[in-house]
Design a protein around this motif. Structure first.
Motif, PDB file in Angstrom:
ATOM      1  N   THR A   1     -13.890 -47.286  -8.938  1.00  0.00           N
ATOM      2  CA  THR A   1     -13.434 -48.115 -10.046  1.00  0.00           C
ATOM      3  C   THR A   1     -13.797 -49.561  -9.766  1.00  0.00           C
ATOM      4  OG1 THR A   1     -11.596 -46.626 -10.519  1.00  0.00           O
ATOM      5  CG2 THR A   1     -11.450 -48.848 -11.413  1.00  0.00           C
ATOM      6  N   GLY A   2     -14.691 -50.102 -10.568  1.00  0.00           N
ATOM      7  CA  GLY A   2     -15.166 -51.469 -10.393  1.00  0.00           C
ATOM      8  C   GLY A   2     -16.595 -51.575 -10.894  1.00  0.00           C
ATOM      9  N   GLU A   3     -16.965 -52.723 -11.380  1.00  0.00           N
ATOM     10  CA  GLU A   3     -18.311 -52.992 -11.889  1.00  0.00           C
ATOM     11  C   GLU A   3     -19.339 -52.792 -10.772  1.00  0.00           C
ATOM     12  OE1 GLU A   3     -21.781 -55.411 -12.868  1.00  0.00           O
ATOM     13  OE2 GLU A   3     -20.343 -55.851 -11.281  1.00  0.00           O
TER      14      GLU A   3
ATOM     15  N   ASP B   1     -16.649 -50.896 -15.916  1.00  0.00           N
ATOM     16  CA  ASP B   1     -15.501 -50.702 -15.027  1.00  0.00           C
ATOM     17  C   ASP B   1     -15.706 -49.612 -13.975  1.00  0.00           C
ATOM     18  OD1 ASP B   1     -15.480 -48.541 -16.731  1.00  0.00           O
ATOM     19  OD2 ASP B   1     -13.336 -48.623 -17.172  1.00  0.00           O
ATOM     20  N   MET B   2     -16.900 -49.004 -13.928  1.00  0.00           N
ATOM     21  CA  MET B   2     -17.141 -47.939 -12.969  1.00  0.00           C
ATOM     22  C   MET B   2     -18.489 -48.148 -12.274  1.00  0.00           C
ATOM     23  SD  MET B   2     -14.409 -46.132 -13.311  1.00  0.00           S
ATOM     24  CE  MET B   2     -14.764 -44.630 -12.395  1.00  0.00           C
TER      25      MET B   2
ATOM     26  N   TRP C   1      -9.041 -42.210 -14.631  1.00  0.00           N
ATOM     27  CA  TRP C   1      -9.449 -41.050 -15.436  1.00  0.00           C
ATOM     28  C   TRP C   1     -10.230 -41.507 -16.662  1.00  0.00           C
ATOM     29  CZ3 TRP C   1      -5.933 -36.170 -15.779  1.00  0.00           C
ATOM     30  CH2 TRP C   1      -6.653 -35.113 -16.372  1.00  0.00           C
ATOM     31  N   TRP C   2      -9.817 -42.616 -17.271  1.00  0.00           N
ATOM     32  CA  TRP C   2     -10.533 -43.105 -18.448  1.00  0.00           C
ATOM     33  C   TRP C   2     -11.983 -43.427 -18.087  1.00  0.00           C
ATOM     34  CZ3 TRP C   2      -5.407 -43.752 -17.647  1.00  0.00           C
ATOM     35  CH2 TRP C   2      -4.541 -43.523 -18.720  1.00  0.00           C
ATOM     36  N   GLY C   3     -12.169 -44.077 -16.960  1.00  0.00           N
ATOM     37  CA  GLY C   3     -13.517 -44.456 -16.546  1.00  0.00           C
ATOM     38  C   GLY C   3     -14.399 -43.272 -16.241  1.00  0.00           C
ATOM     39  N   VAL C   4     -13.846 -42.280 -15.544  1.00  0.00           N
ATOM     40  CA  VAL C   4     -14.630 -41.086 -15.210  1.00  0.00           C
ATOM     41  C   VAL C   4     -14.901 -40.268 -16.470  1.00  0.00           C
ATOM     42  CG1 VAL C   4     -14.689 -38.954 -13.853  1.00  0.00           C
ATOM     43  CG2 VAL C   4     -13.778 -41.045 -12.836  1.00  0.00           C
TER      44      VAL C   4
END
Length: 369
Positions: free
Chosen positions: A65-67, A206-207, A250-253
């Motif tokens: 999780t992170g740019e 964000d991922m 979970w949203w990012g994945v």
């Protein structure tokens, strides 16, 4: 979500790109705590496995999780010890930036730096060979798509040199190419290839994700770096969600899953052909209205972003505002290119021939004022 629309008529910013409707759809859902049940881990496993195809690898792929900068820093911090020699091969701001990052970590950076309007050539490779012979680096770095310059570096020969001359580790930034151009981590002998969600996968910024070779895992364990961007905690990520070092996103994945699915449904070869076609349309269209490319004639232009010179008589702030007023959103550039170059990001949702035609007509209209 049928009413979902891009934020402007002609979104061509070079990342983050306009989010795909399928991605927006999954972001609108509510998800249970990811550490409850098996659903999240099943999604993580699926996305990790399918990212291997985009990165051209059979090795592990981890997702954080992170740019995209998360995995750039994470790879270096997890593989390096203070005093290590790092060879950065740069043809732009980000390529040389790898060397700067290594120095911040207490390493010795040796830079093979080429002009920012070029890509790796045989002359570059000879400089790399010489630098390896003299300095014996622990790690070599390179950028596949140099976004500020609009170029795409050929990396096969560089990877062969790494392998043949015994450089232990090779890290590649493919943030702006993965999903829009072929990436071949294993064929490049790359130990870590780095990607991000906000470019060709058309997700929010964000991922990030990276491939990790077996040799890299051994070195990561030896270095033992601990921090938010550390790679080591993800070694068992496919097996047990409780080993994830922070609350899983979970949203990012799920967004990555949707973005990859869009590419899979189109077919990767078709995706790459679309990016190439729109890039060619962009470059030819700019030439037709008298806007010069930033890149040198012999450079390899990127299929995901085009860098062009700001037209004579225009300052960048005024040029940007004039385009935005017509609904055309483009980016400037960085470092020594700032104020000289503007960029059209034709990646992911933005690799769109119809919108590119609109953009070129808009540019022509503004130049005629």
């Amino acid at each position: 979500m049928n009413a979902f629309q891009p934020y402007t008529a002609m979104p061509f910013y070079p990342g983050p790109v306009s989010v795909h409707p399928a991605v927006a759809s999954v972001l609108a859902k509510d998800y249970a705590p990811p550490r409850m049940g098996e659903e999240y881990l099943e999604c993580y496993r699926s996305v990790s496995t399918r990212l291997k195809v985009l990165l051209g690898t059979k090795e592990d792929v981890i997702i954080g999780t992170g740019e995209g900068m998360l995995v750039l820093w994470g790879a270096l911090k997890s593989l390096l010890k203070p005093g290590d020699v790092v060879l950065s091969v740069g043809t732009g701001v980000f390529g040389d930036g790898f060397g700067d990052m290594a120095e911040i970590l207490g390493c010795k950076a040796v830079k093979v730096s080429e002009p920012y309007d070029t890509t790796i050539t045989e002359a570059t490779l000879e400089k790399v060979r010489e630098a390896i012979r003299i300095h014996r680096p622990v790690l070599m770095t390179a950028v596949h798509c140099e976004t500020p310059s609009g170029t795409l570096n050929p990396l096969e020969e560089l990877g062969r040199i790494k392998h043949e001359m015994g450089v232990p580790f090779f890290v590649v930034d493919a943030v702006a190419s993965a999903g829009g151009a072929p990436v071949h981590a294993d064929a490049w002998h790359a130990d870590c290839v780095l990607g991000g969600s906000q470019k060709c996968l058309s997700c929010p910024p964000d991922m990030s994700f990276m491939s990790v070779s077996k040799a890299a895992w051994e070195r990561i364990s030896e270095v033992g770096y601990a921090g938010y961007d550390a790679v080591r905690p993800f070694e068992r990520a496919m097996e047990d969600v409780m080993t994830h070092p922070y609350t899983p996103n979970w949203w990012g994945v799920a967004a990555l899953d949707a973005g990859i699915r869009v590419l899979e449904e189109e077919g990767l070869e078709n995706v790459f052909a679309r990016h190439e076609a729109v890039a060619r349309q962009c470059r030819e269209g700019l030439a037709a209205i008298g806007i010069r490319l930033w890149t040198a004639p012999e450079a390899v232009n990127s299929p995901t972003v085009t860098a062009a010179r700001i037209p004579e008589g225009w300052a960048w702030p005024d040029w940007r505002k004039a385009l935005a007023a017509e609904g055309l959103v483009v980016g400037g550039s960085l470092g020594p290119l700032a104020g000289k170059v503007f960029r059209l990001g034709h990646m992911g949702t933005q690799a769109d021939a119809k919108r590119m035609s609109m953009a070129l007509e808009t540019l022509k209209k503004i130049l005629a004022r």
